[in-house]
Design a protein around this motif. Structure first.
Motif, PDB file in Angstrom:
ATOM      1  N   GLY A  53     -30.308 -11.390 -10.689  1.00 32.10           N
ATOM      2  CA  GLY A  53     -29.943 -10.270  -9.824  1.00 32.10           C
ATOM      3  C   GLY A  53     -28.878 -10.605  -8.794  1.00 32.10           C
ATOM      4  N   THR A  54     -28.354 -11.820  -8.829  1.00 31.59           N
ATOM      5  CA  THR A  54     -27.300 -12.212  -7.886  1.00 31.59           C
ATOM      6  C   THR A  54     -25.967 -11.596  -8.306  1.00 31.59           C
ATOM      7  OG1 THR A  54     -28.393 -14.323  -7.447  1.00 31.59           O
ATOM      8  CG2 THR A  54     -26.057 -14.157  -6.873  1.00 31.59           C
ATOM      9  N   GLN A  55     -25.252 -11.015  -7.344  1.00 24.77           N
ATOM     10  CA  GLN A  55     -23.980 -10.370  -7.640  1.00 24.77           C
ATOM     11  C   GLN A  55     -22.929 -11.394  -8.021  1.00 24.77           C
ATOM     12  OE1 GLN A  55     -22.659  -7.214  -4.957  1.00 24.77           O
ATOM     13  NE2 GLN A  55     -20.542  -7.908  -5.155  1.00 24.77           N
ATOM     14  N   LEU A  56     -22.263 -11.157  -9.148  1.00 25.25           N
ATOM     15  CA  LEU A  56     -21.195 -12.033  -9.608  1.00 25.25           C
ATOM     16  C   LEU A  56     -19.817 -11.449  -9.334  1.00 25.25           C
ATOM     17  CD1 LEU A  56     -22.618 -13.106 -13.100  1.00 25.25           C
ATOM     18  CD2 LEU A  56     -22.748 -14.376 -10.942  1.00 25.25           C
ATOM     19  N   GLN A  57     -19.692 -10.136  -9.487  1.00 25.92           N
ATOM     20  CA  GLN A  57     -18.379  -9.519  -9.354  1.00 25.92           C
ATOM     21  C   GLN A  57     -18.527  -8.027  -9.103  1.00 25.92           C
ATOM     22  OE1 GLN A  57     -15.735  -8.986 -12.898  1.00 25.92           O
ATOM     23  NE2 GLN A  57     -14.343 -10.374 -11.830  1.00 25.92           N
ATOM     24  N   GLU A  58     -17.627  -7.488  -8.286  1.00 27.22           N
ATOM     25  CA  GLU A  58     -17.570  -6.045  -8.058  1.00 27.22           C
ATOM     26  C   GLU A  58     -16.116  -5.606  -8.135  1.00 27.22           C
ATOM     27  OE1 GLU A  58     -19.330  -2.643  -5.001  1.00 27.22           O
ATOM     28  OE2 GLU A  58     -19.322  -4.763  -4.404  1.00 27.22           O
ATOM     29  N   THR A  59     -15.844  -4.639  -8.996  1.00 30.29           N
ATOM     30  CA  THR A  59     -14.488  -4.165  -9.184  1.00 30.29           C
ATOM     31  C   THR A  59     -14.479  -2.642  -9.271  1.00 30.29           C
ATOM     32  OG1 THR A  59     -14.679  -4.360 -11.600  1.00 30.29           O
ATOM     33  CG2 THR A  59     -13.754  -6.241 -10.429  1.00 30.29           C
ATOM     34  N   ALA A  60     -13.272  -2.076  -9.266  1.00 32.39           N
ATOM     35  CA  ALA A  60     -13.094  -0.633  -9.437  1.00 32.39           C
ATOM     36  C   ALA A  60     -11.790  -0.414 -10.174  1.00 32.39           C
ATOM     37  CB  ALA A  60     -13.082   0.071  -8.086  1.00 32.39           C
ATOM     38  N   GLY A  61     -11.594   0.792 -10.671  1.00 31.96           N
ATOM     39  CA  GLY A  61     -10.359   1.075 -11.378  1.00 31.96           C
ATOM     40  C   GLY A  61     -10.361   2.466 -11.965  1.00 31.96           C
ATOM     41  N   GLU A  62      -9.514   2.659 -12.978  1.00 29.45           N
ATOM     42  CA  GLU A  62      -9.420   3.960 -13.622  1.00 29.45           C
ATOM     43  C   GLU A  62      -9.277   3.779 -15.123  1.00 29.45           C
ATOM     44  OE1 GLU A  62      -6.107   5.833 -11.796  1.00 29.45           O
ATOM     45  OE2 GLU A  62      -4.628   4.405 -12.573  1.00 29.45           O
ATOM     46  N   LEU A  63      -9.668   4.803 -15.859  1.00 30.38           N
ATOM     47  CA  LEU A  63      -9.630   4.717 -17.308  1.00 30.38           C
ATOM     48  C   LEU A  63      -9.109   6.023 -17.892  1.00 30.38           C
ATOM     49  CD1 LEU A  63     -12.219   6.434 -18.753  1.00 30.38           C
ATOM     50  CD2 LEU A  63     -13.482   4.695 -17.478  1.00 30.38           C
ATOM     51  N   ALA A  64      -8.606   5.899 -19.115  1.00 25.95           N
ATOM     52  CA  ALA A  64      -8.212   7.057 -19.917  1.00 25.95           C
ATOM     53  C   ALA A  64      -8.619   6.768 -21.356  1.00 25.95           C
ATOM     54  CB  ALA A  64      -6.715   7.307 -19.824  1.00 25.95           C
ATOM     55  N   LEU A  65      -9.238   7.745 -22.013  1.00 20.54           N
ATOM     56  CA  LEU A  65      -9.722   7.582 -23.380  1.00 20.54           C
ATOM     57  C   LEU A  65      -9.290   8.768 -24.222  1.00 20.54           C
ATOM     58  CD1 LEU A  65     -13.450   6.804 -22.435  1.00 20.54           C
ATOM     59  CD2 LEU A  65     -11.716   5.100 -22.952  1.00 20.54           C
ATOM     60  N   LYS A  66      -9.025   8.499 -25.489  1.00 18.64           N
ATOM     61  CA  LYS A  66      -8.704   9.576 -26.423  1.00 18.64           C
ATOM     62  C   LYS A  66      -9.205   9.188 -27.800  1.00 18.64           C
ATOM     63  CE  LYS A  66      -4.921  12.472 -28.156  1.00 18.64           C
ATOM     64  NZ  LYS A  66      -3.457  12.756 -28.089  1.00 18.64           N
ATOM     65  N   ARG A  67      -9.910  10.086 -28.433  1.00 22.51           N
ATOM     66  CA  ARG A  67     -10.402   9.814 -29.786  1.00 22.51           C
ATOM     67  C   ARG A  67      -9.272   9.989 -30.803  1.00 22.51           C
ATOM     68  NH1 ARG A  67     -15.632   9.150 -29.358  1.00 22.51           N
ATOM     69  NH2 ARG A  67     -16.723  10.173 -27.648  1.00 22.51           N
ATOM     70  N   PRO A  68      -9.287   9.127 -31.860  1.00 27.80           N
ATOM     71  CA  PRO A  68     -10.225   8.021 -32.078  1.00 27.80           C
ATOM     72  C   PRO A  68      -9.605   6.671 -31.703  1.00 27.80           C
ATOM     73  CG  PRO A  68      -9.142   8.600 -34.148  1.00 27.80           C
ATOM     74  CD  PRO A  68      -8.529   9.469 -33.058  1.00 27.80           C
ATOM     75  N   GLY A  69     -10.289   5.938 -30.840  1.00 24.75           N
ATOM     76  CA  GLY A  69      -9.963   4.544 -30.608  1.00 24.75           C
ATOM     77  C   GLY A  69      -8.858   4.233 -29.624  1.00 24.75           C
ATOM     78  N   LEU A  70      -8.390   5.226 -28.873  1.00 25.41           N
ATOM     79  CA  LEU A  70      -7.346   4.964 -27.886  1.00 25.41           C
ATOM     80  C   LEU A  70      -7.972   4.836 -26.503  1.00 25.41           C
ATOM     81  CD1 LEU A  70      -4.679   7.618 -28.977  1.00 25.41           C
ATOM     82  CD2 LEU A  70      -5.032   5.321 -29.883  1.00 25.41           C
ATOM     83  N   PHE A  71      -7.627   3.773 -25.786  1.00 26.23           N
ATOM     84  CA  PHE A  71      -8.165   3.638 -24.437  1.00 26.23           C
ATOM     85  C   PHE A  71      -7.252   2.804 -23.549  1.00 26.23           C
ATOM     86  CE2 PHE A  71     -10.445   0.518 -27.119  1.00 26.23           C
ATOM     87  CZ  PHE A  71     -10.169  -0.672 -26.470  1.00 26.23           C
ATOM     88  N   ARG A  72      -7.375   3.068 -22.262  1.00 23.13           N
ATOM     89  CA  ARG A  72      -6.643   2.336 -21.232  1.00 23.13           C
ATOM     90  C   ARG A  72      -7.627   2.127 -20.083  1.00 23.13           C
ATOM     91  NH1 ARG A  72      -1.166   1.880 -19.835  1.00 23.13           N
ATOM     92  NH2 ARG A  72      -0.777   1.417 -17.632  1.00 23.13           N
ATOM     93  N   TRP A  73      -7.873   0.862 -19.744  1.00 19.69           N
ATOM     94  CA  TRP A  73      -8.879   0.490 -18.748  1.00 19.69           C
ATOM     95  C   TRP A  73      -8.194  -0.413 -17.724  1.00 19.69           C
ATOM     96  CZ3 TRP A  73     -14.168   1.873 -19.664  1.00 19.69           C
ATOM     97  CH2 TRP A  73     -15.082   1.375 -18.727  1.00 19.69           C
ATOM     98  N   HIS A  74      -7.927   0.123 -16.533  1.00 16.37           N
ATOM     99  CA  HIS A  74      -7.156  -0.598 -15.526  1.00 16.37           C
ATOM    100  C   HIS A  74      -8.037  -0.933 -14.329  1.00 16.37           C
ATOM    101  CE1 HIS A  74      -3.966  -0.687 -12.176  1.00 16.37           C
ATOM    102  NE2 HIS A  74      -3.878  -1.823 -12.843  1.00 16.37           N
ATOM    103  N   THR A  75      -8.191  -2.220 -14.061  1.00 14.57           N
ATOM    104  CA  THR A  75      -8.972  -2.691 -12.918  1.00 14.57           C
ATOM    105  C   THR A  75      -8.046  -2.930 -11.735  1.00 14.57           C
ATOM    106  OG1 THR A  75     -10.545  -3.763 -14.416  1.00 14.57           O
ATOM    107  CG2 THR A  75     -10.595  -4.441 -12.112  1.00 14.57           C
ATOM    108  N   ASP A  76      -8.428  -2.416 -10.573  1.00 15.97           N
ATOM    109  CA  ASP A  76      -7.593  -2.521  -9.376  1.00 15.97           C
ATOM    110  C   ASP A  76      -7.470  -3.964  -8.888  1.00 15.97           C
ATOM    111  OD1 ASP A  76      -7.470   0.248  -9.426  1.00 15.97           O
ATOM    112  OD2 ASP A  76      -9.019   0.529  -7.898  1.00 15.97           O
ATOM    113  N   ALA A  77      -6.386  -4.233  -8.112  1.00 13.09           N
ATOM    114  CA  ALA A  77      -6.252  -5.495  -7.376  1.00 13.09           C
ATOM    115  C   ALA A  77      -7.404  -5.570  -6.369  1.00 13.09           C
ATOM    116  CB  ALA A  77      -4.896  -5.524  -6.679  1.00 13.09           C
TER     117      ALA A  77
END
Length: 208
Positions: A53-77
């Protein structure tokens, strides 16, 4: 599925039929909910905990998805990373290292959580054992991969009022990743250019 002779055999058979029916009902319900979003954009917050239960990492960002199989997952600085797929290739870009890893997209839903949300929903039954529970406006689905070589042992998808709300992945050593989806928008037009990637000049490229 992990499920006085004649009585025991009869009881076991009844249980197996019921469990199979429940699994089919869960798969049908989940497929219907996922199919509602042919495209999706959202913000996300992600929290990773170890087995204790110890925290290892916390991040945030934005995503875009489109079927079938297209995705963009961007994690913020400050832990910025970009994961992009055009349905055939996947690019993982780390701007701090100026490094791009390129590999063919593994179409198995168990190997890319983003693909579970953007991939071919007809393959869900092939890839997972599924159960669900419902409480008011919330429906929780638990998915257990049928294959052995997967990124996670257990995955939970939660929908609120028919819209994806959060996801939790648990791996073989008990590490948990919780992803909360915010400001979700479905079935809006998305620029196809988001799902392609041009390697920045000077970046190191690793082909896998």
């Amino acid at each position: 599925m992990r499920l006085l002779r004649m009585l025991l055999l009869a009881a076991t058979a009844c249980f197996a039929l019921s469990a199979h029916a429940d699994d089919d009902a869960a798969a049908t319900r989940l497929t219907t909910l996922l199919s509602q979003a042919q495209t999706m954009t959202a913000r996300f917050s992600q929290l990773t905990l170890d087995g204790s239960g110890t925290q290892l990492q916390e991040t945030a960002g934005e995503l875009a998805l489109k079927r079938p199989g297209l995705f963009r997952w961007h994690t913020d600085a400050p832990q910025e990373q970009l994961l992009v797929s055009n349905g055939q290739k996947v690019w993982l870009y780390d701007p701090d290292l100026m490094q791009v890893t390129i590999q063919s997209l593994d179409q198995r839903l168990t190997h890319t959580p983003a693909l579970l949300l953007s991939g071919d929903v007809s393959k869900i039954r092939e890839n997972f054992e599924i159960s669900f529970k419902e409480a008011g406006e919330v429906v929780d689905f638990t998915l257990k991969p049928k294959a052995k070589d997967t990124l996670f042992d257990n995955l939970r998808l939660s929908f609120r009022r028919g819209v994806i709300n959060d996801m939790q992945l648990i791996d073989s050593v008990g590490q948990r990743t919780n992803i909360l989806f915010l400001s979700v928008k479905m079935n809006e037009s998305i620029d196809a250019g988001q799902f392609d990637f041009k390697v920045p000049e000077g970046a190191d490229v690793i082909q896998e």
